[in-house]
Design a protein around this motif. Structure first.
Motif, mmCIF file in Angstrom:
data_model
loop_
_atom_site.group_PDB
_atom_site.id
_atom_site.type_symbol
_atom_site.label_atom_id
_atom_site.label_comp_id
_atom_site.label_asym_id
_atom_site.label_seq_id
_atom_site.Cartn_x
_atom_site.Cartn_y
_atom_site.Cartn_z
ATOM 1 N N VAL A 179 0.868 -1.344 -0.005
ATOM 2 C CA VAL A 179 0.016 -0.127 -0.190
ATOM 3 C C VAL A 179 0.850 1.259 -0.040
ATOM 4 N N GLN A 180 1.819 1.431 0.910
ATOM 5 C CA GLN A 180 2.815 2.335 0.918
ATOM 6 C C GLN A 180 3.471 2.340 -0.370
ATOM 7 N N THR A 181 4.324 1.472 -0.957
ATOM 8 C CA THR A 181 4.992 1.918 -2.107
ATOM 9 C C THR A 181 4.050 1.990 -3.369
ATOM 10 N N GLY A 182 2.954 1.261 -3.633
ATOM 11 C CA GLY A 182 2.251 1.335 -4.583
ATOM 12 C C GLY A 182 1.466 2.642 -4.811
ATOM 13 N N PHE A 183 0.743 3.096 -3.676
ATOM 14 C CA PHE A 183 0.181 4.337 -3.654
ATOM 15 C C PHE A 183 1.181 5.719 -3.786
ATOM 16 N N SER A 184 2.316 5.416 -3.526
ATOM 17 C CA SER A 184 3.413 6.499 -3.656
ATOM 18 C C SER A 184 3.644 6.365 -5.011
ATOM 19 N N ILE A 185 3.974 5.476 -5.595
ATOM 20 C CA ILE A 185 4.101 5.423 -7.183
ATOM 21 C C ILE A 185 2.964 6.243 -7.860
ATOM 22 N N VAL A 186 1.789 5.758 -7.378
ATOM 23 C CA VAL A 186 0.680 6.414 -8.164
ATOM 24 C C VAL A 186 0.638 8.087 -7.872
ATOM 25 N N GLN A 187 1.021 8.240 -6.458
ATOM 26 C CA GLN A 187 1.051 9.832 -6.182
ATOM 27 C C GLN A 187 2.098 10.616 -7.064
ATOM 28 N N VAL A 188 3.022 10.029 -7.574
ATOM 29 C CA VAL A 188 4.167 10.573 -8.593
ATOM 30 C C VAL A 188 3.217 11.108 -9.600
ATOM 31 N N PHE A 189 2.162 10.442 -10.375
ATOM 32 C CA PHE A 189 1.592 11.294 -11.406
ATOM 33 C C PHE A 189 0.304 11.489 -10.961
ATOM 34 N N SER A 190 0.159 12.163 -9.820
ATOM 35 C CA SER A 190 -1.117 13.146 -9.363
ATOM 36 C C SER A 190 -1.319 14.153 -10.411
ATOM 37 N N VAL A 191 -2.538 14.217 -10.976
ATOM 38 C CA VAL A 191 -2.776 15.423 -11.681
ATOM 39 C C VAL A 191 -3.492 16.610 -11.159
ATOM 40 N N ASN A 192 -3.593 16.694 -9.860
ATOM 41 C CA ASN A 192 -4.193 17.637 -9.167
ATOM 42 C C ASN A 192 -3.804 17.391 -7.645
ATOM 43 N N TRP A 193 -4.005 18.558 -6.709
ATOM 44 C CA TRP A 193 -3.671 18.617 -5.488
ATOM 45 C C TRP A 193 -4.748 17.676 -4.767
ATOM 46 N N GLU A 194 -5.767 17.641 -5.041
ATOM 47 C CA GLU A 194 -6.882 16.511 -4.144
ATOM 48 C C GLU A 194 -6.421 15.073 -4.176
#
Length: 351
Positions: A179-194
Motif C-alpha cells: 500500500v505504501q509503495t504502490g500508492f506512492s508510485i501512483v502519487q508521482v502521477f497526481s494530476v491535481n492537489w486533491e
C-alpha cells in the motif's frame, strides 16, 4: 504450561536466524523514515512573487517597481500575493514617467497575481506548491496536506494491530508495504492537489501499519534479550537512517516528482523478503496452527546449527494453546489489569 521463550530457548539468542530477522526487519523500516518527513521537501514553499508578463510592455524600471514592498518577520521584502495594477503601470511606462521620480509608486492601486507567480528556483526546481500554486488564497492547503498524511497515520495506528491479529503479522506487513509503495508510485502521477492529498492519506495509513507489523513480528520471533535491542535500537536506528538519508537525497533531486519516485523505489527491494521472513510462530500458535509454528522453529534451529527436541510442545501444552486460540482481544484489554494500564499510559506518554 512453559513460557514460549523457555520452550524455544534451544535456538539461542544471536544465531544466524535471529541476525537475519533482526537486520531484514529493521532495514524494512528505512522507507518509513523517508515518508515520515518527505512533506518537508515535497510541499516546500519557495520564495515567490507575482508574475509580470512580457505582454505588459513595461520598461525595466516599471517592471522592477511592479511588486509592492511589505514587512515580513521584521524584514522589508517584496509582496508574495500582490502587485501594482499593470494597466496603470503600462500607461505610466508608455508616457516615459519614472517610478519614484515622476510617480509615487505607493499610491498606485494594487491587484492580486492575476497572471500567476514567479517562483525562485535556487532551492527547488518544483514542489507540490509550485505545481498547483498552493499559496496566497490557497496557502491553507499546505498544512492540510501534512495533516491529512498524519490523519492516515492515526487511522492506520488503530486498525493495523487488529488486522495483524486477524490475518497474521507477515501478511499485514507485506500488504501494507505494498500500500505504501504502490500508492506512492501512483502519487508521482497526481494530476491535481486533491488526488495527491487523498493518496498521501492512504500512504500514511500504510506507513504506520507496516511499521507496527514489523515491530510486532520482530518482537514475537526474537528471544528476550534480542527483542529488547530490536524494539529500542533496531527499528529506531534504521528509521533514523531513513530520516538522515532523506535530506541527502533531496539535496541532489530538486524536482518533487523525481524525488518522490526516488524515495519510493527502495520499498520495491522489500519484495524478496517475503520468501525470507517467516510468519510469527507465536501468532500461529494463538491460531491453533501448531504444525506450521513448529516447522518454522525447526527451520530456525537448522539455520542456527542446533538440534531441536523431538517434541517442542508437549500434548498438554498443545491442548492449552488450542483452548486459548479462539480468545479474542479488544482495546479494553489494554485497561484490564493494573499492570497493563500502567504500560498503556507510559506508552502513550512516551510517544
Amino acid at each position: 504450561m512453559r513460557d514460549y521463550d523457555e520452550a524455544t530457548s534451544f535456538l539461542g539468542d544471536w544465531g544466524p536466524f535471529q541476525l537475519t530477522i533482526f537486520f531484514l526487519l529493521s532495514a524494512s523500516i528505512i522507507p518509513n523514515g523517508f515518508t515520515g518527513l518527505s512533506a518537508v521537501f515535497l510541499v516546500a514553499i519557495p520564495e515567490h512573487r507575482c508574475l509580470v508578463p512580457d505582454s505588459a510592455n513595461l520598461s525595466q524600471a516599471w517592471s522592477n517597481a511592479s511588486i509592492p514592498w511589505e514587512e515580513r518577520d521584521g524584514q522589508r521584502v517584496q509582496s508574495r500575493c500582490w502587485r501594482y495594477r499593470l494597466d496603470i503601470l503600462t500607461n505610466y511606462s508608455a508616457r516615459g514617467l519614472m517610478p519614484g521620480v515622476h510617480v509615487n509608486v505607493s499610491n498606485i492601486e494594487k491587484e492580486k497575481c492575476l497572471d500567476g507567480w514567479h517562483y525562485d528556483q535556487d532551492l527547488y526546481q518544483s514542489t507540490v506548491v509550485t505545481e498547483w500554486d498552493l499559496i496566497c488564497n490557497n496557502d491553507w492547503k499546505v498544512p492540510l496536506t501534512s495533516s491529512l498524511f498524519f490523519l492516515g497515520v492515526l487511522l492506520g495506528s488503530f486498525v493495523s494491530g487488529q488486522m495483524s491479529d486477524r490475518f497474521g503479522r507477515k501478511k499485514v506487513l507485506f500488504a501494507t508495504m505494498a500500500v505504501q509503495t504502490g500508492f506512492s508510485i501512483v502519487q508521482v502521477f497526481s494530476v491535481n492537489w486533491e488526488m495527491f492529498t487523498v493518496l498521501f492519506l492512504i500512504v500514511g495509513m500504510g506507513q504506520i501499519s507496516n511499521y507496527v507489523a514489523a515491530f510486532i513480528l520482530g518482537a514475537e520471533i526474537l528471544g528476550k534479550s534480542v527483542r529488547i535491542i530490536f524494539s529500542t535500537l533496531g527499528v529506531c536506528i534504521f528509521y533514523a537512517i531513513g530520516y538522515m538519508l532523506l535530506p541527502l537525497i533531496a539535496y541532489f533531486i530538486r524536482d518533487w516528482r523525481t524525488l518522490l519516485m526516488a524515495l519510493t523505489v527502495p520499498g520495491l527491494f522489500c519484495i524478496p523478503l517475503w520468501w525470507i521472513i517467516p510468519e510469527s510462530p507465536r501468532w500461529l500458535l494463538s491460531q491453533g496452527r501448531i504444525s506450521e509454528a513448529e516447522e518454522i522453529i525447526r527451520r530456525a534451529a537448522k539455520k542456527n546449527g542446533v538440534t531441536p527436541p523431538d517434541v517442542i510442545f508437549s500434548p498438554s501444552e498443545l491442548q492449552d494453546l488450542k483452548d486459548q486460540s479462539h480468545k479474542a482481544y479488544t482495546f479494553f484489554d489494554l485497561l484490564k489489569t493494573r499492570n497493563i494500564r500502567i504500560v498503556t499510559f507510559l506508552s502513550i506518554l512516551l510517544w
